[in-house]
Design a protein around this motif. Sequence first.
Motif, PDB file in Angstrom:
ATOM      1  N   ILE A  12       0.875  -1.188   0.024  1.00  0.00           N
ATOM      2  CA  ILE A  12      -0.052  -0.127  -0.014  1.00  0.00           C
ATOM      3  C   ILE A  12       0.819   1.291   0.011  1.00  0.00           C
ATOM      4  CG2 ILE A  12      -2.128   1.119   1.072  1.00  0.00           C
ATOM      5  CD1 ILE A  12      -2.520  -1.307   2.492  1.00  0.00           C
ATOM      6  N   ASP A  13       0.639   1.926  -0.892  1.00  0.00           N
ATOM      7  CA  ASP A  13       1.593   3.290  -1.315  1.00  0.00           C
ATOM      8  C   ASP A  13       0.658   4.538  -0.586  1.00  0.00           C
ATOM      9  OD1 ASP A  13       2.144   5.719  -2.503  1.00  0.00           O
ATOM     10  OD2 ASP A  13       3.256   4.868  -4.059  1.00  0.00           O
ATOM     11  N   TYR A  14       1.006   4.947   0.615  1.00  0.00           N
ATOM     12  CA  TYR A  14       0.120   5.930   1.071  1.00  0.00           C
ATOM     13  C   TYR A  14       1.003   6.833   1.736  1.00  0.00           C
ATOM     14  CZ  TYR A  14       0.235   3.483   5.635  1.00  0.00           C
ATOM     15  OH  TYR A  14       0.846   3.114   6.830  1.00  0.00           O
TER      16      TYR A  14
ATOM     17  N   HIS B 268      -4.659  18.193   3.094  1.00  0.00           N
ATOM     18  CA  HIS B 268      -5.146  17.111   1.945  1.00  0.00           C
ATOM     19  C   HIS B 268      -4.268  15.785   2.189  1.00  0.00           C
ATOM     20  CE1 HIS B 268      -2.150  19.644  -0.234  1.00  0.00           C
ATOM     21  NE2 HIS B 268      -1.758  18.705  -0.501  1.00  0.00           N
ATOM     22  N   HIS B 269      -3.204  15.687   2.696  1.00  0.00           N
ATOM     23  CA  HIS B 269      -2.290  14.544   2.719  1.00  0.00           C
ATOM     24  C   HIS B 269      -2.907  13.479   3.646  1.00  0.00           C
ATOM     25  CE1 HIS B 269       1.235  16.882   0.819  1.00  0.00           C
ATOM     26  NE2 HIS B 269       0.966  15.608  -0.012  1.00  0.00           N
ATOM     27  N   ILE B 270      -3.557  14.100   4.590  1.00  0.00           N
ATOM     28  CA  ILE B 270      -4.193  13.271   5.803  1.00  0.00           C
ATOM     29  C   ILE B 270      -5.095  12.135   5.303  1.00  0.00           C
ATOM     30  CG2 ILE B 270      -6.119  14.754   6.487  1.00  0.00           C
ATOM     31  CD1 ILE B 270      -5.654  13.537   9.240  1.00  0.00           C
TER      32      ILE B 270
ATOM     33  N   LEU C 130       8.073   9.080  -1.076  1.00  0.00           N
ATOM     34  CA  LEU C 130       8.421  10.286  -0.822  1.00  0.00           C
ATOM     35  C   LEU C 130       8.602  11.107  -2.311  1.00  0.00           C
ATOM     36  CD1 LEU C 130      10.885  10.850   2.022  1.00  0.00           C
ATOM     37  CD2 LEU C 130       8.358  11.253   2.134  1.00  0.00           C
ATOM     38  N   GLY C 131       8.002  12.110  -2.342  1.00  0.00           N
ATOM     39  CA  GLY C 131       8.405  13.094  -3.557  1.00  0.00           C
ATOM     40  C   GLY C 131       9.575  13.639  -3.362  1.00  0.00           C
ATOM     41  N   ASP C 132      10.607  13.316  -3.760  1.00  0.00           N
ATOM     42  CA  ASP C 132      12.017  13.790  -3.184  1.00  0.00           C
ATOM     43  C   ASP C 132      12.967  14.070  -4.450  1.00  0.00           C
ATOM     44  OD1 ASP C 132      12.773  11.436  -3.762  1.00  0.00           O
ATOM     45  OD2 ASP C 132      13.668  10.705  -1.786  1.00  0.00           O
TER      46      ASP C 132
ATOM     47  N   LEU D 189      10.779  11.729 -15.726  1.00  0.00           N
ATOM     48  CA  LEU D 189       9.580  12.098 -14.773  1.00  0.00           C
ATOM     49  C   LEU D 189       8.919  11.311 -13.907  1.00  0.00           C
ATOM     50  CD1 LEU D 189       8.194  13.583 -18.299  1.00  0.00           C
ATOM     51  CD2 LEU D 189       8.571  14.934 -16.229  1.00  0.00           C
ATOM     52  N   TYR D 190       8.003  11.753 -13.115  1.00  0.00           N
ATOM     53  CA  TYR D 190       7.076  11.135 -12.176  1.00  0.00           C
ATOM     54  C   TYR D 190       6.700   9.808 -12.430  1.00  0.00           C
ATOM     55  CZ  TYR D 190       3.124  10.905  -8.665  1.00  0.00           C
ATOM     56  OH  TYR D 190       2.269  10.464  -7.955  1.00  0.00           O
ATOM     57  N   ALA D 191       6.069   9.734 -13.861  1.00  0.00           N
ATOM     58  CA  ALA D 191       5.560   8.369 -14.294  1.00  0.00           C
ATOM     59  C   ALA D 191       6.689   7.346 -14.622  1.00  0.00           C
ATOM     60  CB  ALA D 191       4.708   8.759 -15.767  1.00  0.00           C
TER      61      ALA D 191
ATOM     62  N   ARG E 227       9.379   7.212 -12.918  1.00  0.00           N
ATOM     63  CA  ARG E 227      10.027   6.620 -11.573  1.00  0.00           C
ATOM     64  C   ARG E 227       8.901   5.662 -11.077  1.00  0.00           C
ATOM     65  NH1 ARG E 227      11.944  11.948 -11.853  1.00  0.00           N
ATOM     66  NH2 ARG E 227      10.496  12.881 -10.864  1.00  0.00           N
ATOM     67  N   ASP E 228       7.448   6.180 -11.241  1.00  0.00           N
ATOM     68  CA  ASP E 228       6.351   5.256 -10.736  1.00  0.00           C
ATOM     69  C   ASP E 228       6.398   3.851 -11.487  1.00  0.00           C
ATOM     70  OD1 ASP E 228       4.757   5.564  -8.543  1.00  0.00           O
ATOM     71  OD2 ASP E 228       3.586   7.122  -9.713  1.00  0.00           O
ATOM     72  N   PHE E 229       6.957   3.838 -12.796  1.00  0.00           N
ATOM     73  CA  PHE E 229       6.903   2.644 -13.298  1.00  0.00           C
ATOM     74  C   PHE E 229       8.259   1.712 -12.817  1.00  0.00           C
ATOM     75  CE2 PHE E 229       8.652  -0.249 -16.711  1.00  0.00           C
ATOM     76  CZ  PHE E 229       7.518  -0.655 -17.514  1.00  0.00           C
TER      77      PHE E 229
ATOM     78  N   LEU F 178      -1.696  -1.449  -4.051  1.00  0.00           N
ATOM     79  CA  LEU F 178      -2.591  -0.281  -3.915  1.00  0.00           C
ATOM     80  C   LEU F 178      -1.864   1.136  -3.786  1.00  0.00           C
ATOM     81  CD1 LEU F 178      -5.114  -1.827  -1.103  1.00  0.00           C
ATOM     82  CD2 LEU F 178      -5.299  -1.909  -3.569  1.00  0.00           C
ATOM     83  N   TYR F 179      -2.534   1.816  -4.206  1.00  0.00           N
ATOM     84  CA  TYR F 179      -1.888   3.358  -4.289  1.00  0.00           C
ATOM     85  C   TYR F 179      -3.106   4.251  -4.007  1.00  0.00           C
ATOM     86  CZ  TYR F 179       1.664   1.803  -7.746  1.00  0.00           C
ATOM     87  OH  TYR F 179       2.767   1.055  -8.337  1.00  0.00           O
ATOM     88  N   VAL F 180      -3.021   4.791  -2.663  1.00  0.00           N
ATOM     89  CA  VAL F 180      -4.080   5.610  -2.137  1.00  0.00           C
ATOM     90  C   VAL F 180      -3.572   7.121  -2.393  1.00  0.00           C
ATOM     91  CG1 VAL F 180      -5.201   6.125   0.196  1.00  0.00           C
ATOM     92  CG2 VAL F 180      -4.282   3.806  -0.166  1.00  0.00           C
TER      93      VAL F 180
ATOM     94  N   HIS G 266      -2.955   9.738 -14.269  1.00  0.00           N
ATOM     95  CA  HIS G 266      -1.594   9.152 -14.122  1.00  0.00           C
ATOM     96  C   HIS G 266      -1.592   7.619 -13.974  1.00  0.00           C
ATOM     97  CE1 HIS G 266       2.250   8.604 -12.723  1.00  0.00           C
ATOM     98  NE2 HIS G 266       1.929   8.059 -11.325  1.00  0.00           N
ATOM     99  N   PHE G 267      -2.363   7.064 -12.994  1.00  0.00           N
ATOM    100  CA  PHE G 267      -2.398   5.692 -12.620  1.00  0.00           C
ATOM    101  C   PHE G 267      -2.894   4.997 -13.697  1.00  0.00           C
ATOM    102  CE2 PHE G 267      -1.817   7.568  -8.387  1.00  0.00           C
ATOM    103  CZ  PHE G 267      -0.659   7.032  -7.995  1.00  0.00           C
ATOM    104  N   ARG G 268      -3.933   5.426 -14.217  1.00  0.00           N
ATOM    105  CA  ARG G 268      -4.571   4.713 -15.417  1.00  0.00           C
ATOM    106  C   ARG G 268      -3.548   4.619 -16.659  1.00  0.00           C
ATOM    107  NH1 ARG G 268      -9.006   7.891 -16.751  1.00  0.00           N
ATOM    108  NH2 ARG G 268      -8.123   8.527 -18.753  1.00  0.00           N
TER     109      ARG G 268
HETATM  110  N1  ARG Z   1       4.226  12.723  -3.921  1.00  0.00           N
HETATM  111  C1  ARG Z   1       2.918  12.665  -4.703  1.00  0.00           C
HETATM  112  C2  ARG Z   1       1.951  13.874  -4.247  1.00  0.00           C
HETATM  113  O1  ARG Z   1       2.004  14.380  -3.106  1.00  0.00           O
HETATM  114  C3  ARG Z   1       2.114  11.431  -4.298  1.00  0.00           C
HETATM  115  C4  ARG Z   1       2.751  10.101  -4.575  1.00  0.00           C
HETATM  116  C5  ARG Z   1       1.798   9.083  -4.687  1.00  0.00           C
HETATM  117  N2  ARG Z   1       2.463   7.752  -5.058  1.00  0.00           N
HETATM  118  C6  ARG Z   1       2.787   7.340  -6.363  1.00  0.00           C
HETATM  119  N3  ARG Z   1       3.763   6.139  -6.473  1.00  0.00           N
HETATM  120  N4  ARG Z   1       2.742   8.225  -7.488  1.00  0.00           N
HETATM  121  O2  ARG Z   1       1.146  14.250  -4.979  1.00  0.00           O
END
Ligand code: ARG
Length: 578
Positions: free
Chosen positions: A113-115, A127-129, A155-157, A298-300, A302-304, A320-322, A330-332
């Motif tokens: 679970i990615d949350y 909104h992160h809560i 983490l978005g780092d 890009l983000y995508a 790295r997610d791949f 799961l990606y919450v 993006h997830f689709r």
């Molecule tokens: N860091 C992103 C944001 O705050 C959420 C990341 C969610 N997880 C993922 N694997 N893309 O919007």
Amino acid sequence: MHHTPLHVAAAEAVAARAGVAASDLKVETPKPELGDVAVGCFAIAKAQGKNPAAIATEIATSFTPNAWLASATAAGPYVNFRANRAGIFQWLVDKALADKLVPQIGDGRTVCIDYSSPNISKHLAYHHIRSTVIGHALAQMLRELGYRVIGINHLGDWGTTHGMLIAAWNLWGEVSPLDVTALNDLYVKFREAMKTEPALEEKGRQWFKRLEDGDPEARALWTRFRDISLGEFEAVYERLGIKFDEVRGESAYEPDLPRVMKELRAKGLVEESEGAQVVQLEGEKTPILLEKNDGATLYATRDFAAAQYRFHTYHFARSLYVVDRGQSLHFRQLFKLLVKAGEDWASRCQHVPFGLVRFAGKKTSTRGGNVVLLRDVLDEAEADVKAKIAEVNPDMAPDTLASVARTVGTGAVMWANLLAQRDKDMDFDWNRVVALDGDTGPYVQYSHARCASILRKAGATPALADIDWTALSHDAEWAVARRLLEFPEMILRAAVGDSDNIDLAKPAACEPHIMCHYLLALAGDFSRWYTAGNGDATLRVLVDDPRLRSARLALVMGVQAVLRTGLRSLGIGAPDQM
Ligand code: ARG
């Protein structure tokens, strides 16, 4: 329609005599004077070409009692059963106290679970809560169900913003204290300055390039900012009782990206579009963007790489990606890309989107600009709850009050985020969130504390082996038992959907609000039972008759255990006093 063990037992009793599958039978709850559970004989009549009433009579006359069912009578096309209430009370309390009511369907299979997954150098804003709280509840429920859960904070780092931040720090330097607020301000100031001084953007890009190339100075600053952010985030997680199994940011996937690009190119998927590297996807107007024209990934991308890493590391049955609804596209696209790349586990990945949080009622402090900080919300909830409890319970010791207020204040905020249906936007109405009654977390926690206080008042707890369960003959007691019987099914429905759904047949339900509503209903049934004792002394739990008193106390213990397990499955604490 509920499938409690009692419903199943009734269906099986009929099915066994009629040559049909129990799951094909319709089981209902009849009017109390008719029985505790009823099975319609229509399907059997149809299959056998007979009259349903005749079949009901046949089945009722040949019925023999078992652990769940005491007697049967025919009423038209129905067989009405009386439950073996004493046996069921005993079964429930035994199971609840041993913490064995939750069906162990997970069988050790793994769910990732990615949350939470916030961006560093920015506030953990309100909104992160929702991601944090919903993701944590899902993790808890799945653990209760016997899954091995890997909670991941992605983490978005990484990305150009981190180059800008370094550039900003180099321009305006050390601020004291250098906390997330200061970092956030530096970044905001830089974006502002960029508007009038376009050269700054290039500076930011250069710093990010240095970061990517492993330049020690860039790397050291980035690490410092990351540590500061993570430290602040962790303080909040600790308050919420959250521990991640893996904290691995986007930066960790940087080394994998050349390989990813090579693989996708070798499969002939990548094409150039306006200088960028993209993959076209079936049914999508826009392609997925993997590399910008300057070569930055890009983000995508790295997610791949992260999806592959998770599969190869954990061999998940589900991933799961919450993440908020705004990232649905993006997830689709990501999942379609995984399919296209031939990853046969792609169908195990699921986006669990949620709606926005709107604030109504009370203003919350917004120190960090116009974001509402989670930390501040928790502080205020704690303070509000503390005042309320001190009012109703003025004798509570200060230490106890402080720790109870912490559990209840945090719980109230978490509950509010879980109670609203996940995919709907929610209003955060302060007065409703921290109220001690109504459909709030504090109300359910209060019910738990009430059970504990009854048991304290009783002195010794009864020995379960000696209880005469037939003493529990009142309908209000039976109503509580019926509700307890629903618990196993409710946790299943809230987490995965139903028992057909444990092997990835469909997307997992991921609806913690089902558990919230269940706990409210249980708290309501419990309250109706014990407040009945206010009008009628013979209905009190603490009556003189020792036989009755022990049985009722045992039922209170069962309720308390299910409330505690239910709250724990949502990540919320259960105080013993309030
Ligand atoms: N860091 C992103 C944001 O705050 C959420 C990341 C969610 N997880 C993922 N694997 N893309 O919007």
